[in-house]
Design a protein around this motif. Structure first.
Motif, short mmCIF file in Angstrom:
data_model
loop_
_atom_site.label_atom_id
_atom_site.label_comp_id
_atom_site.label_asym_id
_atom_site.label_seq_id
_atom_site.Cartn_x
_atom_site.Cartn_y
_atom_site.Cartn_z
N HIS A 250 26.60 -28.18 -0.21
CA HIS A 250 27.19 -27.07 0.55
C HIS A 250 27.01 -25.73 -0.16
O HIS A 250 27.73 -24.78 0.09
CB HIS A 250 28.67 -27.31 0.86
CG HIS A 250 28.91 -28.55 1.67
ND1 HIS A 250 30.16 -28.99 2.02
CD2 HIS A 250 28.04 -29.45 2.20
CE1 HIS A 250 30.06 -30.11 2.72
NE2 HIS A 250 28.79 -30.40 2.84
N PHE A 251 26.06 -25.67 -1.05
CA PHE A 251 25.53 -24.42 -1.60
C PHE A 251 24.12 -24.71 -2.08
O PHE A 251 23.70 -25.86 -2.15
CB PHE A 251 26.41 -23.84 -2.71
CG PHE A 251 26.49 -24.68 -3.96
CD1 PHE A 251 25.59 -24.52 -5.00
CD2 PHE A 251 27.50 -25.62 -4.10
CE1 PHE A 251 25.66 -25.30 -6.14
CE2 PHE A 251 27.59 -26.40 -5.25
CZ PHE A 251 26.66 -26.24 -6.28
N LEU A 274 23.34 -25.59 6.25
CA LEU A 274 22.76 -25.03 7.46
C LEU A 274 23.83 -24.48 8.39
O LEU A 274 23.65 -23.42 9.01
CB LEU A 274 21.94 -26.09 8.19
CG LEU A 274 20.62 -26.49 7.52
CD1 LEU A 274 20.04 -27.73 8.19
CD2 LEU A 274 19.62 -25.34 7.57
N THR A 275 24.96 -25.17 8.53
CA THR A 275 26.02 -24.71 9.43
C THR A 275 27.31 -24.39 8.70
O THR A 275 28.21 -23.77 9.28
CB THR A 275 26.32 -25.76 10.51
OG1 THR A 275 26.76 -26.98 9.89
CG2 THR A 275 25.10 -26.03 11.37
N HIS A 276 27.46 -24.81 7.44
CA HIS A 276 28.70 -24.57 6.71
C HIS A 276 28.40 -24.66 5.21
O HIS A 276 27.50 -25.39 4.78
CB HIS A 276 29.78 -25.59 7.09
CG HIS A 276 29.37 -27.01 6.87
ND1 HIS A 276 28.40 -27.65 7.61
CD2 HIS A 276 29.77 -27.93 5.95
CE1 HIS A 276 28.24 -28.88 7.19
NE2 HIS A 276 29.06 -29.08 6.17
N THR A 277 29.14 -23.88 4.43
CA THR A 277 28.93 -23.84 2.99
C THR A 277 30.26 -23.77 2.26
O THR A 277 31.32 -23.54 2.85
CB THR A 277 28.08 -22.62 2.58
OG1 THR A 277 28.76 -21.42 2.97
CG2 THR A 277 26.70 -22.66 3.20
N TRP A 278 30.18 -23.94 0.96
CA TRP A 278 31.33 -23.83 0.06
C TRP A 278 31.48 -22.36 -0.30
O TRP A 278 31.14 -21.92 -1.40
CB TRP A 278 31.08 -24.70 -1.17
CG TRP A 278 32.26 -24.95 -2.04
CD1 TRP A 278 33.50 -24.41 -1.94
CD2 TRP A 278 32.30 -25.82 -3.18
NE1 TRP A 278 34.32 -24.88 -2.93
CE2 TRP A 278 33.60 -25.76 -3.71
CE3 TRP A 278 31.35 -26.65 -3.79
CZ2 TRP A 278 33.98 -26.48 -4.84
CZ3 TRP A 278 31.73 -27.37 -4.90
CH2 TRP A 278 33.04 -27.28 -5.42
N GLU A 279 31.99 -21.57 0.62
CA GLU A 279 31.95 -20.12 0.51
C GLU A 279 32.77 -19.58 -0.65
O GLU A 279 32.44 -18.53 -1.21
CB GLU A 279 32.42 -19.48 1.83
CG GLU A 279 31.50 -19.76 3.00
CD GLU A 279 31.99 -19.10 4.28
OE1 GLU A 279 33.02 -18.39 4.23
OE2 GLU A 279 31.34 -19.28 5.32
N ASP A 280 33.85 -20.25 -1.02
CA ASP A 280 34.73 -19.73 -2.07
C ASP A 280 34.40 -20.29 -3.45
O ASP A 280 35.17 -20.11 -4.40
CB ASP A 280 36.20 -20.00 -1.73
CG ASP A 280 36.51 -21.49 -1.58
OD1 ASP A 280 35.55 -22.29 -1.57
OD2 ASP A 280 37.70 -21.83 -1.46
N GLY A 291 19.15 -18.66 -12.56
CA GLY A 291 19.83 -17.61 -11.80
C GLY A 291 21.19 -18.09 -11.35
O GLY A 291 21.85 -18.88 -12.03
N ASN A 292 21.62 -17.64 -10.17
CA ASN A 292 22.94 -18.00 -9.66
C ASN A 292 22.78 -18.90 -8.44
O ASN A 292 21.71 -19.00 -7.85
CB ASN A 292 23.73 -16.75 -9.28
CG ASN A 292 25.23 -16.99 -9.31
OD1 ASN A 292 25.70 -18.11 -9.51
ND2 ASN A 292 26.01 -15.94 -9.09
N PHE A 293 23.86 -19.57 -8.07
CA PHE A 293 23.84 -20.36 -6.84
C PHE A 293 24.09 -19.44 -5.65
O PHE A 293 24.56 -18.31 -5.79
CB PHE A 293 24.87 -21.49 -6.89
CG PHE A 293 26.27 -21.06 -7.24
CD1 PHE A 293 27.08 -20.43 -6.33
CD2 PHE A 293 26.77 -21.32 -8.52
CE1 PHE A 293 28.37 -20.05 -6.65
CE2 PHE A 293 28.06 -20.94 -8.85
CZ PHE A 293 28.86 -20.30 -7.91
N VAL A 294 23.78 -19.94 -4.46
CA VAL A 294 23.90 -19.18 -3.21
C VAL A 294 24.85 -19.92 -2.28
O VAL A 294 24.63 -21.10 -1.99
CB VAL A 294 22.52 -18.99 -2.55
CG1 VAL A 294 22.67 -18.45 -1.13
CG2 VAL A 294 21.66 -18.06 -3.38
N THR A 295 25.90 -19.23 -1.82
CA THR A 295 26.87 -19.88 -0.93
C THR A 295 26.73 -19.44 0.52
O THR A 295 27.50 -19.89 1.37
CB THR A 295 28.31 -19.59 -1.41
OG1 THR A 295 28.52 -18.17 -1.43
CG2 THR A 295 28.54 -20.16 -2.80
#
Length: 330
Positions: A250-251, A274-280, A291-295
């Motif tokens: 989810h990222f 694709l439809t949902h991520t670990w946004e926080d 580098g960094n991960f992408v949420t």
């Protein structure tokens, strides 16, 4: 029974400015809008690869699971994807049928039937006789060949070791002899695919991460002996330009590892959400992250250049936004 080649094997695929292009992604809820299909099409890939959790069907009811797949199949954006490119892939736990499930899942035969239906595998195809959804596809181009080695990290996987002690990690590494990610039949098949490969690029699809091994969720790192076996196999096979594609988390992130004795670093391109991520998500340990991960919601694009012997990896978000990029020479 061994995993066999797809009907796409041997087909001639065009290049874009010298590149063979494939797109891929994971974690796709069929009842949520996917805003990325038009962006996938805009990249004009030859292949779309499902990395797992292609639908969310956590149920033992075969009819409910089929309904989830059919809902995804007839979405307008996805129908356009299927018209414009070859579609293939593997599954993960939520389209397998149960969160974090492995070999002990009692409905895995039904799950495999429905997955192969979704992938439009003909009823008389040898994959219908095989245990597990692993298989290989080869893409011939005017300049070289790409081999896509698609693993099944569910059907044969040993039970995970739960953490009942202190700390936030859900699972702990299991070094018990005989514990497995792939099962012996799939391991033998994988050995054959790598040792006999004449491809210029060898792309291994694993639904769960291969390199990131400290987070305590599902990963090859839960079975350290299996990870060591995998790295040794890649090294001993001398297969060209091996890299991993993974999903599940989810990222999205790039991981890179300089394995002992390897002529080039191993890269794991995790594309998830694709439809949902670990946004926080604020932080997570990964000693191999680049580098960094992408949420943000995204899919992955892989551009393989035969003349330069180079892979360009892109995380693409809505409206074609490039969220992260990595180049790896071989």
């Amino acid at each position: 029974m061994t995993g066999c080649k797809s009907a796409s094997s041997g087909a001639a695929y065009d290049l874009q400015n010298g590149d063979f292009v494939m797109a891929f992604g994971s974690c796709n809820k069929q009842d949520e809008e996917n805003l990325l299909w038009d962006d996938v099409i805009a990249q004009n890939p030859s292949v779309w690869v499902w990395l797992g959790d292609n639908v969310y069907a956590d149920t033992n009811d075969k009819r409910e699971k089929r309904r989830a797949y059919e809902e995804q199949r007839y979405q307008e954006g996805y129908r356009e994807v299927k018209k414009k490119m070859h579609v293939t892939g593997t599954w993960d736990d939520h389209d397998y049928g149960q969160n974090d499930a492995g070999a002990n899942y009692p409905y895995k035969e039904d799950a495999q039937e429905l997955f192969l239906d979704f992938m439009d595998v003909p009823r008389n195809h040898p994959r219908r006789m095989q245990e597990g959804v692993y298989h290989v596809e080869e893409y011939a181009t005017p300049k070289g060949k790409v081999k896509l080695i698609i693993l099944d990290t569910r059907y044969f996987r040993s039970p995970l070791t739960k953490n009942f002690g202190e700390g936030k990690k859900k699972y702990l590494p299991n070094r018990a002899p005989g514990s497995t990610m792939l099962g012996e039949e799939q391991w033998k098949w994988l050995e054959t695919q790598l040792f006999k490969s004449d491809a210029d690029f060898n792309i291994i699809v694993s639904s769960v991460q291969v390199l990131s091994n400290k987070h305590g969720f599902e990963t090859w790192g839960n079975f350290p002996l299996e990870s060591e076996r995998l790295f040794k196999l890649i090294r001993d096979s001398k297969a060209k330009a091996v890299m991993f594609l993974s999903g599940d988390r989810h990222f999205s992130e790039f991981s890179r590892f300089n394995a002992e004795g390897m002529r080039y670093p191993l890269v794991d391109f995790t594309s998830s959400g694709l439809t949902h991520t670990w946004e926080d998500l604020q932080k997570e340990e990964n000693p191999f992250r680049v580098g960094n991960f992408v949420t943000k919601k995204s899919f992955g694009v892989l551009r393989l250049n035969f003349a330069e012997n180079k892979a360009t990896m892109l995380m693409i978000g809505d409206n074609g936004e490039v969220l992260h990029e990595l180049e790896q020479g071989y």
